[in-house]
Design an enzyme around this catalytic site. Structure first.
Site, PDB file in Angstrom:
ATOM      1  N   LYS A 160      -9.343  12.711  -4.098  1.00 50.69           N
ATOM      2  CA  LYS A 160      -9.527  12.283  -5.504  1.00 50.69           C
ATOM      3  C   LYS A 160     -10.893  12.710  -6.034  1.00 50.69           C
ATOM      4  O   LYS A 160     -11.021  13.034  -7.229  1.00 50.69           O
ATOM      5  CB  LYS A 160      -9.344  10.770  -5.625  1.00 50.69           C
ATOM      6  CG  LYS A 160      -7.909  10.276  -5.347  1.00 50.69           C
ATOM      7  CD  LYS A 160      -6.892  10.793  -6.350  1.00 50.69           C
ATOM      8  CE  LYS A 160      -5.576  10.018  -6.278  1.00 50.69           C
ATOM      9  NZ  LYS A 160      -4.531  10.571  -7.148  1.00 50.69           N
ATOM     10  N   SER A 196      -6.888   9.832 -10.959  1.00 52.17           N
ATOM     11  CA  SER A 196      -7.915   9.675  -9.937  1.00 52.17           C
ATOM     12  C   SER A 196      -7.788   8.281  -9.327  1.00 52.17           C
ATOM     13  O   SER A 196      -6.719   7.647  -9.386  1.00 52.17           O
ATOM     14  CB  SER A 196      -9.286   9.896 -10.591  1.00 52.17           C
ATOM     15  OG  SER A 196     -10.303   9.808  -9.631  1.00 52.17           O
ATOM     16  N   ILE A 208       3.162   4.397 -11.712  1.00 51.94           N
ATOM     17  CA  ILE A 208       2.214   4.592 -12.820  1.00 51.94           C
ATOM     18  C   ILE A 208       2.586   5.824 -13.642  1.00 51.94           C
ATOM     19  O   ILE A 208       2.513   5.810 -14.880  1.00 51.94           O
ATOM     20  CB  ILE A 208       0.784   4.749 -12.252  1.00 51.94           C
ATOM     21  CG1 ILE A 208       0.309   3.422 -11.638  1.00 51.94           C
ATOM     22  CG2 ILE A 208      -0.187   5.221 -13.330  1.00 51.94           C
ATOM     23  CD1 ILE A 208      -1.023   3.516 -10.908  1.00 51.94           C
TER      24      ILE A 208
HETATM   25  P1  NAP Z   1       4.176   6.441  -6.622  1.00 52.84           P
HETATM   26  O1  NAP Z   1       5.138   5.625  -7.398  1.00 52.84           O
HETATM   27  O2  NAP Z   1       4.464   6.688  -5.183  1.00 52.84           O
HETATM   28  O3  NAP Z   1       3.956   7.809  -7.391  1.00 52.84           O
HETATM   29  C1  NAP Z   1       3.741   9.024  -6.765  1.00 52.84           C
HETATM   30  C2  NAP Z   1       4.794   9.983  -7.278  1.00 52.84           C
HETATM   31  O4  NAP Z   1       4.461  11.289  -6.826  1.00 52.84           O
HETATM   32  C3  NAP Z   1       6.201   9.669  -6.781  1.00 52.84           C
HETATM   33  O5  NAP Z   1       7.102   9.695  -7.872  1.00 52.84           O
HETATM   34  C4  NAP Z   1       6.518  10.799  -5.805  1.00 52.84           C
HETATM   35  O6  NAP Z   1       7.904  11.141  -5.883  1.00 52.84           O
HETATM   36  C5  NAP Z   1       5.627  11.916  -6.332  1.00 52.84           C
HETATM   37  N1  NAP Z   1       5.207  12.835  -5.283  1.00 52.84           N
HETATM   38  C6  NAP Z   1       4.637  12.532  -4.092  1.00 52.84           C
HETATM   39  N2  NAP Z   1       4.410  13.653  -3.401  1.00 52.84           N
HETATM   40  C7  NAP Z   1       4.841  14.676  -4.185  1.00 52.84           C
HETATM   41  C8  NAP Z   1       4.862  16.081  -4.028  1.00 52.84           C
HETATM   42  N3  NAP Z   1       4.409  16.661  -2.912  1.00 52.84           N
HETATM   43  N4  NAP Z   1       5.353  16.850  -5.032  1.00 52.84           N
HETATM   44  C9  NAP Z   1       5.833  16.274  -6.171  1.00 52.84           C
HETATM   45  N5  NAP Z   1       5.839  14.948  -6.372  1.00 52.84           N
HETATM   46  C10 NAP Z   1       5.344  14.168  -5.389  1.00 52.84           C
HETATM   47  O7  NAP Z   1       2.710   5.822  -6.659  1.00 52.84           O
HETATM   48  P2  NAP Z   1       1.773   5.066  -7.714  1.00 52.84           P
HETATM   49  O8  NAP Z   1       1.131   3.973  -6.957  1.00 52.84           O
HETATM   50  O9  NAP Z   1       2.464   4.768  -8.984  1.00 52.84           O
HETATM   51  O10 NAP Z   1       0.633   6.172  -7.959  1.00 52.84           O
HETATM   52  C11 NAP Z   1       0.647   7.047  -9.075  1.00 52.84           C
HETATM   53  C12 NAP Z   1      -0.714   7.713  -9.221  1.00 52.84           C
HETATM   54  O11 NAP Z   1      -1.723   6.731  -9.491  1.00 52.84           O
HETATM   55  C13 NAP Z   1      -1.183   8.465  -7.992  1.00 52.84           C
HETATM   56  O12 NAP Z   1      -1.873   9.638  -8.394  1.00 52.84           O
HETATM   57  C14 NAP Z   1      -2.131   7.492  -7.337  1.00 52.84           C
HETATM   58  O13 NAP Z   1      -3.075   8.125  -6.505  1.00 52.84           O
HETATM   59  C15 NAP Z   1      -2.780   6.866  -8.556  1.00 52.84           C
HETATM   60  N6  NAP Z   1      -3.361   5.532  -8.305  1.00 52.84           N
HETATM   61  C16 NAP Z   1      -2.544   4.475  -8.052  1.00 52.84           C
HETATM   62  C17 NAP Z   1      -3.088   3.207  -7.878  1.00 52.84           C
HETATM   63  C18 NAP Z   1      -2.197   1.999  -7.682  1.00 52.84           C
HETATM   64  O14 NAP Z   1      -2.679   0.863  -7.685  1.00 52.84           O
HETATM   65  N7  NAP Z   1      -0.926   2.168  -7.504  1.00 52.84           N
HETATM   66  C19 NAP Z   1      -4.476   3.026  -7.929  1.00 52.84           C
HETATM   67  C20 NAP Z   1      -5.283   4.142  -8.157  1.00 52.84           C
HETATM   68  C21 NAP Z   1      -4.717   5.386  -8.362  1.00 52.84           C
HETATM   69  P3  NAP Z   1       8.681  11.829  -4.658  1.00 52.84           P
HETATM   70  O15 NAP Z   1       8.315  11.058  -3.421  1.00 52.84           O
HETATM   71  O16 NAP Z   1      10.132  11.722  -5.063  1.00 52.84           O
HETATM   72  O17 NAP Z   1       8.208  13.248  -4.619  1.00 52.84           O
END
Ligand code: NAP
Ligand code: COA
Length: 276
Positions: free
Chosen positions: A166, A148, A26
């Site tokens: 969150k 969030s 995202i």
């Molecule tokens: P994702 O691709 O895993 O994105 C998370 C990113 O954060 C990754 O690029 C990861 O890269 C980085 N990250 C993790 N820990 C970190 C750290 N300690 N320091 C710096 N970077 C860090 O997941 P996503 O599903 O797209 O989620 C993105 C956001 O949307 C999140 O905030 C999530 O809570 C929110 N969200 C997602 C959904 C959904 O359906 N996917 C729903 C509600 C909310 P590295 O591992 O390389 O550090």
């Protein structure tokens, strides 16, 4: 969605957007939406390889891109990344706090370390990024967008750590909106629903066609979200269209959270009993 059909392609020209966790999912989708509308991007994360791949995608959209290996739990690393961004691209105008961690785990099995890891990445990491970017955002009268989730306002099973983190992020957002409004800094959250093709979705929804079909059917709009749905909300909140909006949580979930977490809970319970 091609945003340029709806918004000018130079909407963010000359503006710098810093996205934590911008290397994937995202957050990368949000970065791509800003890039498509003329912004330059700084993205951080822990994996240099992931950031390099993302960089190529964003450069393909015409953006200047800076990648910074930084763990959001490390304030000094973020402060350095912000400074390098200012020197290389210019002062940050929009900050997106997207880095997060998630895994499903029953509360009674979750270790203190597991709870802390998620709270530290999501909540402390969002504070660290905001604090480290403050001087630049003050200078640009910029915006902060926090990522969030529905877990912030509805309890979901196996998500005690994420819900606490969150909910904290949303309240951090309100506090900063209150304190930093006088500097012209606007702060808002976007709460995505289940977004297809993302790591978050992979971790929470078992890769089972019937499970996913029933989960989809429980969403009032009848579909999972797309990364572009969140990107569109992000650019709206950063744009002059939202000039008087601060301190809000924009829920972008197709209505998924309206019936609460019951449909998800029932599906999980069924999946668990089928596995017994
Ligand atoms: P994702 O691709 O895993 O994105 C998370 C990113 O954060 C990754 O690029 C990861 O890269 C980085 N990250 C993790 N820990 C970190 C750290 N300690 N320091 C710096 N970077 C860090 O997941 P996503 O599903 O797209 O989620 C993105 C956001 O949307 C999140 O905030 C999530 O809570 C929110 N969200 C997602 C959904 C959904 O359906 N996917 C729903 C509600 C909310 P590295 O591992 O390389 O550090
Ligand atoms: N179930 C229960 N506990 C778990 C777990 C799981 N699936 N995965 C990790 N933990 C616990 C570990 O046991 C450890 O606790 P301990 O110190 O008490 O042993 C703690 O969490 C930290 O684990 P570690 O692997 O050292 O954390 P990390 O900082 O390297 O990684 C995570 C953070 C655990 C959140 C990891 O899943 C991650 O990097 N996630 C980023 C991507 C992501 O989650 N994307 C979806 C965003 S919605």
């Amino acid at each position: 969605m091609d945003l340029r059909r709806f918004l000018p392609s130079d909407l963010f020209a000359g503006q710098v957007v810093f996205v934590t966790g911008g290397g994937s999912g995202i957050n990368l989708g949000i970065a791509a939406c800003f890039a498509a509308l003329g912004a330059d991007l700084a993205i951080c994360g822990r994996s240099a390889e992931r950031l390099a791949t993302a960089r190529r995608e964003l450069e393909g959209l015409g953006a200047k891109v800076l990648t910074e290996v930084a763990d959001v739990r490390d304030y000094d690393a973020l402060a350095r990344a912000m400074e390098v961004t200012r020197e290389s691209l210019g002062p940050v105008r929009h900050l997106v706090c997207g880095a997060a961690g998630n895994f499903p785990c029953p509360a009674e099995d979750l270790s203190a370390g597991g709870f802390k890891a998620v709270v530290d990445i999501d909540l402390l990491g969002s504070f660290n990024a905001s604090r480290a970017a403050f001087a630049q955002l003050k200078a640009t009268r910029g915006t902060i967008l926090f990522l969030s989730a529905g877990q912030a306002f509805i309890p979901y099973p196996l998500q005690v750590h994420v819900g606490a983190a969150k909910a904290g992020v949303d309240h951090l957002m309100r506090n900063l909106a209150l304190e930093w409004g006088r500097h012209g800094i606007r702060c808002n959250s976007v709460a995505p629903g289940p977004i297809e093709g993302t790591e978050g979705m992979r971790r929470l929804a078992p890769d089972d066609e019937s499970f996913r079909n029933r989960l989809r059917a429980a969403i009032p709009l009848g579909r999972f979200g797309a990364v572009g749905d969140i990107g569109a909300a992000a650019v709206f909140l950063a744009s002059p269209l939202a000039a008087y909006i601060t301190g809000t949580v924009l829920v972008v979930d197709g209505g998924q959270n309206l019936p609460g977490s019951c449909p998800f809970t029932e599906l999980l319970a069924e999946a668990a009993s089928n596995n017994c």
